[in-house]
Design an enzyme around this catalytic site. Sequence first.
Site, PDB file in Angstrom:
ATOM      1  CB  CYS A  83      -0.861  -0.001   1.257  1.00 56.38           C
ATOM      2  SG  CYS A  83      -1.787  -1.537   1.412  1.00 56.38           S
ATOM      3  NE  ARG A  91       4.134   1.998  -1.766  1.00 59.85           N
ATOM      4  CZ  ARG A  91       5.424   1.770  -1.630  1.00 59.85           C
ATOM      5  NH1 ARG A  91       6.276   2.367  -2.430  1.00 59.85           N
ATOM      6  NH2 ARG A  91       5.872   0.962  -0.709  1.00 59.85           N
ATOM      7  CD1 TRP A 115      -2.855  -4.638  -5.191  1.00 61.80           C
ATOM      8  CD2 TRP A 115      -2.082  -6.043  -3.635  1.00 61.80           C
ATOM      9  NE1 TRP A 115      -2.786  -5.892  -5.749  1.00 61.80           N
ATOM     10  CE2 TRP A 115      -2.315  -6.777  -4.821  1.00 61.80           C
ATOM     11  CE3 TRP A 115      -1.589  -6.727  -2.521  1.00 61.80           C
ATOM     12  CZ2 TRP A 115      -2.069  -8.135  -4.922  1.00 61.80           C
ATOM     13  CZ3 TRP A 115      -1.351  -8.079  -2.627  1.00 61.80           C
ATOM     14  CH2 TRP A 115      -1.589  -8.772  -3.823  1.00 61.80           C
ATOM     15  CG  ASN A 150       3.391  -0.477   2.762  1.00 60.39           C
ATOM     16  OD1 ASN A 150       2.870  -1.466   2.246  1.00 60.39           O
ATOM     17  ND2 ASN A 150       4.578  -0.034   2.419  1.00 60.39           N
ATOM     18  N   GLY A 151       2.286  -2.982   4.797  1.00 55.15           N
ATOM     19  CA  GLY A 151       3.001  -4.164   5.282  1.00 55.15           C
ATOM     20  C   GLY A 151       2.001  -5.232   5.668  1.00 55.15           C
ATOM     21  CD  GLU A 184       9.172  -8.162 -19.641  1.00 58.39           C
ATOM     22  OE1 GLU A 184       9.129  -8.989 -18.716  1.00 58.39           O
ATOM     23  OE2 GLU A 184       8.651  -7.042 -19.561  1.00 58.39           O
ATOM     24  CE  LYS A 208       5.423  -5.966 -19.305  1.00 52.64           C
ATOM     25  NZ  LYS A 208       6.538  -5.798 -18.438  1.00 52.64           N
ATOM     26  CD  GLU A 259       2.344  -6.590 -16.384  1.00 50.33           C
ATOM     27  OE1 GLU A 259       3.412  -6.297 -16.918  1.00 50.33           O
ATOM     28  OE2 GLU A 259       2.161  -6.494 -15.166  1.00 50.33           O
ATOM     29  CG  HIS A 272       9.201 -32.245 -25.805  1.00 51.97           C
ATOM     30  ND1 HIS A 272       9.605 -33.522 -26.119  1.00 51.97           N
ATOM     31  CD2 HIS A 272      10.076 -31.425 -26.437  1.00 51.97           C
ATOM     32  CE1 HIS A 272      10.672 -33.470 -26.894  1.00 51.97           C
ATOM     33  NE2 HIS A 272      10.972 -32.206 -27.100  1.00 51.97           N
ATOM     34  CE  LYS A 283       6.234   0.833 -12.275  1.00 55.00           C
ATOM     35  NZ  LYS A 283       6.327  -0.268 -13.247  1.00 55.00           N
TER      36      LYS A 283
HETATM   37  O1  M6R Z   1      10.032  -3.156  -8.738  1.00 51.45           O
HETATM   38  P1  M6R Z   1      10.528  -4.476  -9.201  1.00 51.45           P
HETATM   39  O2  M6R Z   1      11.310  -4.393 -10.474  1.00 51.45           O
HETATM   40  O3  M6R Z   1      11.279  -5.244  -8.158  1.00 51.45           O
HETATM   41  O4  M6R Z   1       9.212  -5.305  -9.541  1.00 51.45           O
HETATM   42  C1  M6R Z   1       9.282  -6.652  -9.909  1.00 51.45           C
HETATM   43  C2  M6R Z   1       7.981  -7.106 -10.532  1.00 51.45           C
HETATM   44  O5  M6R Z   1       6.923  -6.965  -9.623  1.00 51.45           O
HETATM   45  C3  M6R Z   1       7.631  -6.316 -11.787  1.00 51.45           C
HETATM   46  O6  M6R Z   1       8.673  -6.377 -12.713  1.00 51.45           O
HETATM   47  C4  M6R Z   1       6.351  -6.850 -12.452  1.00 51.45           C
HETATM   48  O7  M6R Z   1       6.573  -8.126 -12.935  1.00 51.45           O
HETATM   49  C5  M6R Z   1       5.901  -5.894 -13.557  1.00 51.45           C
HETATM   50  N1  M6R Z   1       4.635  -5.344 -13.240  1.00 51.45           N
HETATM   51  C6  M6R Z   1       5.735  -6.527 -14.878  1.00 51.45           C
HETATM   52  O8  M6R Z   1       5.402  -5.591 -15.851  1.00 51.45           O
END
Ligand code: M6R
Length: 603
Positions: free
Chosen positions: A2, A27, A74, A98-99, A478, A482, A485, A501, A598
């Site tokens: 959060c 966050r 969150w 937060n936590g 990657e 993308k 998500e 396989h 994020k």
């Molecule tokens: O802040 P960070 O790079 O440590 O975050 C790691 C992942 O949470 C982050 O890369 C996540 O996978 C992205 N939202 C993907 O786009």
Amino acid sequence: MCGIIGYTGYSEARGILLKGLKSLEYRGYDSAGMAVYHPDFKECLVTKCEGRVEKLAGKSNDIKGSSGIGHTRWATHGGVNDENSHPHKFGGVTIVHNGIIENYESLKNTMGIADKLQSETDSEVAAALIDRFFTGENPEEAIINAVSKLSGTYALAIIFDRIPDTVYAVRNVSPIVCLKNDNGSFLASDITAIGEYSEDYFVLPEFSVARMTKDGFDIKDFNGNAIDIDWMKLDWDIKNNGKSGYPFYMEKEIMEQPAVIEKTVLSRLKNNIPDFSSDKVDEKIFTDCSNICVVACGTAMHAGLIGKELIEGICSVPVQVHMASEFMYGNPIIGSDTLTICVSQSGETIDTLEALKYAKRKGSMTLSIVNVRASSIALESDNVIYTDAGPEIAVASTKAYTTQLSVFYLITAKMAYLRGSLNDEGVINFIEELKKIPGAVKDVLDRRADIHKMSKSMLTAEHTFMIGRGFDYPALLEASLKLKEISYIHSEAFASGELKHGTIALITNDTPVIALMTQQYLVSKQFSNIREVQSRGAKVITFVRKDLNTKDINDCFELPVLEDEFMVVPAVVSMQLLAYYVSADKGLDVDKPRNLAKVVTVE
Ligand code: M6R
């Protein structure tokens, strides 16, 4: 995961809190709330709601007062609803948290507060405990007594009804940064929320209590000893210049990539040799290590997978890439000859932070590749190389990834140079190719309308598979992340040879397959793998390095030509665009996909 914020000063708190919450929303955006001390009623009044900060703004027009705390959530413990939103008020104590408080269930029972709580959250327990321990005399002591009962992580901002114009804060693991100016004092989960108010700031030390008044801070450790503030200068342009005319931050951030890659690379070259002296990196880490562990999550881990291919391929140093969340539970083989490289955009991902601490305890050398200045991972690491991506707001990471890759190219060249795996000419040639990446990315961006056109055929897809070989496989991991998500299309990346396989059983006429073909030495094998899925009815969209294209491939996007190991950057950028267009054309909230945040600050 959060975001929290606090302010006390000479202005109305509401506007400052709302503005800060807006930039903390990445966050978490399940709910938003604020509590402001009302000077006439002589108590803290809470306004909160499920939903985003805009909704809170609409509900909070009448709020008055110049001391307050705010929260964006969150959800972890307790569903997404008004009651579980923060702030939580218990008796005369109001908090934002937060936590995660792991022992909240047992505390509810042992402290006899179970029937007095109004929410299902772990956080309200903290408010209840502080209220229980506060006798009206010594707020710091009440906070210390309460948090010493907690196990888990916390950043708490606290207001006592009996103590006007004052905000208290305490933390364990979860971050809090603080600053002040002539207009008052501010705290927040990260500097982006308050950095516009001063370039001098400090990170609240763990296990200390801050008393924040209009004119500044008193910090004490848990034994009551005063702690000197370690002020730092913000050397990062955190100004959020908005979306610069783009409909979403993600598109803006994709478009920024040529510039930020160039900045990350060029500022670290001296006579075409990588130079990390301005980062104060101890070069011995590159020669003293006999093995490397890369630890990260999500996109950052995908950058690490490319780093592994580069370092093993060019420097012949063994590299293991670990998911940070599993790292310390799998007995990784690390010692004093290991260099642990943590990669993180936010610098706050708790799993990566905990893995870093674990590696240090095992005696490993440490280096972090981080975007956010003075973040927890950066502060914990012995060596840091900051990416120059600038603030990344969209949840889907784009420019952070390509700048992380840029740093891996630099590290590879530096290690190769210091260890003699490449001679001077070899390093210079490598760097010359690296310097071509921004131009190649720009070429992809200039032709983005073609990718937009191709993306239309994905709009109705429910599933997709991505296939590639060599460097193309981790690049597709990657690209696949993308796509899923932000577009909610189920997508899986496969090393092309592995598909038959088992997974090829899922290929039907309705399953588009995305093929990436940039590796010269694997082109004929990849071509056969494309044919295999086409024979099963799949429609294949191909991203192909221009000089490897044959007239047999239609429905393709041609990528600019770079050496094999550099192709991942323009290739992934083209697929960032693919994901972006699918999401935007489906009418989804590209920057804030459902269920995500994020910064992932819970394990
Ligand atoms: O802040 P960070 O790079 O440590 O975050 C790691 C992942 O949470 C982050 O890369 C996540 O996978 C992205 N939202 C993907 O786009």
